[in-house]
Scaffold this motif. Structure first.
Motif, PDB file in Angstrom:
ATOM      1  N   PRO A 126       0.852  -1.290  -0.006  1.00 24.96           N
ATOM      2  CA  PRO A 126       0.096  -0.019   0.146  1.00 24.96           C
ATOM      3  C   PRO A 126       0.721   1.114  -0.064  1.00 24.96           C
ATOM      4  O   PRO A 126       1.972   1.321   0.657  1.00 24.96           O
ATOM      5  CB  PRO A 126      -0.868  -0.284   1.364  1.00 24.96           C
ATOM      6  CG  PRO A 126      -0.020  -1.105   2.062  1.00 24.96           C
ATOM      7  CD  PRO A 126       0.765  -2.067   1.374  1.00 24.96           C
ATOM      8  N   GLY A 127       0.379   2.234  -0.712  1.00 24.15           N
ATOM      9  CA  GLY A 127       1.070   3.864  -0.557  1.00 24.15           C
ATOM     10  C   GLY A 127       0.807   4.324   0.474  1.00 24.15           C
ATOM     11  O   GLY A 127      -0.368   4.616   0.946  1.00 24.15           O
ATOM     12  N   PRO A 128       1.773   4.985   1.015  1.00 25.79           N
ATOM     13  CA  PRO A 128       1.718   6.148   2.177  1.00 25.79           C
ATOM     14  C   PRO A 128       0.869   7.161   1.866  1.00 25.79           C
ATOM     15  O   PRO A 128      -0.012   7.555   2.811  1.00 25.79           O
ATOM     16  CB  PRO A 128       3.215   6.566   2.575  1.00 25.79           C
ATOM     17  CG  PRO A 128       3.754   6.012   1.234  1.00 25.79           C
ATOM     18  CD  PRO A 128       3.210   5.093   0.659  1.00 25.79           C
ATOM     19  N   GLY A 129       0.830   7.488   0.592  1.00 17.60           N
ATOM     20  CA  GLY A 129      -0.125   8.591   0.410  1.00 17.60           C
ATOM     21  C   GLY A 129      -1.627   8.423   0.490  1.00 17.60           C
ATOM     22  O   GLY A 129      -2.120   9.263   0.786  1.00 17.60           O
ATOM     23  N   GLY A 130      -1.779   7.400  -0.210  1.00 12.60           N
ATOM     24  CA  GLY A 130      -3.023   6.954  -0.079  1.00 12.60           C
ATOM     25  C   GLY A 130      -3.809   6.853   1.476  1.00 12.60           C
ATOM     26  O   GLY A 130      -4.928   6.748   1.708  1.00 12.60           O
ATOM     27  N   ILE A 131      -2.981   6.007   1.983  1.00 13.42           N
ATOM     28  CA  ILE A 131      -3.308   5.392   3.370  1.00 13.42           C
ATOM     29  C   ILE A 131      -3.644   6.702   4.242  1.00 13.42           C
ATOM     30  O   ILE A 131      -4.404   7.025   5.090  1.00 13.42           O
ATOM     31  CB  ILE A 131      -2.252   4.652   4.117  1.00 13.42           C
ATOM     32  CG1 ILE A 131      -2.033   3.276   3.376  1.00 13.42           C
ATOM     33  CG2 ILE A 131      -2.430   4.422   5.535  1.00 13.42           C
ATOM     34  CD1 ILE A 131      -3.381   2.265   3.321  1.00 13.42           C
ATOM     35  N   ALA A 132      -2.369   7.867   4.018  1.00 13.49           N
ATOM     36  CA  ALA A 132      -2.746   9.092   4.862  1.00 13.49           C
ATOM     37  C   ALA A 132      -4.152   9.822   4.593  1.00 13.49           C
ATOM     38  O   ALA A 132      -4.719  10.591   5.432  1.00 13.49           O
ATOM     39  CB  ALA A 132      -1.507  10.296   4.446  1.00 13.49           C
TER      40      ALA A 132
END
Length: 282
Positions: free
Chosen positions: A119-125
């Protein structure tokens, strides 16, 4: 073969039979037209499922609840007895499905949508930044246990994290936002335990992602390390995690994270139906 459908976090079973829009976004309707049976379930702590204290709902307990549903359909506990079962997930439901299949080895196939191992940190953020206690969100406040602040809601996250602007209907995005449901903090804290179990999955697996998935695909711009530029690229990213499985991959061009709700989502429905048909040997 029966497909048991597990929705992602902040969704209930209606994700698989999205209301309105003449059934265009309904996975179950498309499967029925292909002559395939489905059972969409609410995960533990969601919808009409039981509502434990939110922090007590873990990834293993969510997988155990799905396992019990599988055993019920195999044993005739819900009516007809099914000898073949495929588990189909979306997003967190896919992670739960992988954990269930890798732990209990009781399904004949696994369809993973809207998920990858990176998973990408930007999407999770975006999702984490929108999170608040479900009791503080008027849309979800009446659906969770009284006083339990470990149930979370994510108002405003869908448009920014779940949908691709070029492949979505603004009316669908608005309807999706208006029907958000609560999720539990416990499952979010324990979900990484699914990762080692995928190495032991030895049934046919289909991984399907939208190329513009901000949460789980590099092309979505959220920082994921998963390459969803093509089915072959997705295969290369995920193959190491499924050494025993007969792995197939599919990408839906332009689609975001909630690929069932993409304008071209019916293309995914058709591919999924063909894969289930070939796997079932019918």
């Amino acid at each position: 073969m029966l497909q048991i459908l597990v929705p992602g976090a902040t969704y209930d079973r209606s994700y698989w039979d999205f209301p309105g829009f003449d059934g265009r976004y309904s996975y179950t309707a498309h499967a029925a037209r292909a002559g395939q049976a489905t059972l969409a379930i609410d995960p533990i702590g969601v919808g009409k499922s039981s509502m434990p204290v939110g922090w007590q709902v873990s990834a293993p307990s969510a997988a155990q609840a799905v396992h019990e549903a599988i055993q019920a359909v195999r044993n005739g506990g819900l009516g007809r007895t099914w000898s073949k079962v495929a588990l189909v997930g979306h997003s967190f439901g896919s992670l739960t499905a992988m954990l269930e299949a890798g732990t209990y080895h009781d399904v004949d196939g696994l369809l993973i949508s809207g998920a990858s191992h990176a998973p990408g940190p930007g999407g999770i953020a975006v999702i984490v930044g929108a999170a608040r206690p479900a009791l503080d969100d008027p849309t979800t406040a009446d659906s969770v246990p009284t006083g339990d602040i470990s149930y979370l809601s994510v108002p405003g996250a869908r448009e920014r994290a779940f949908h691709a602007p070029g492949d979505s209907d603004p009316q669908v995005v608005a309807a999706d936002e208006a029907t958000r449901v609560a999720g539990t903090i416990g499952i979010l804290a324990t979900i990484p335990v699914f990762i080692p179990t995928t190495f032991d999955i030895a049934v046919p697996v289909l991984i399907a992602n939208g190329t513009a998935d901000k949460v789980f695909c590099g092309q979505g711009g959220g920082g994921s390390l998963t390459d969803c530029s093509s089915a072959d690229a997705l295969y290369g990213s995920e193959r190491p995690f499924f050494p025993k499985a007969a792995l197939a991959t599919y990408v839906l061009p332009g689609a975001g994270h909630s690929m069932n709700l993409a304008l071209n989502g019916s293309e995914f429905f058709g591919y999924a139906a063909s894969w289930v048909h070939s796997m079932a040997g019918s």
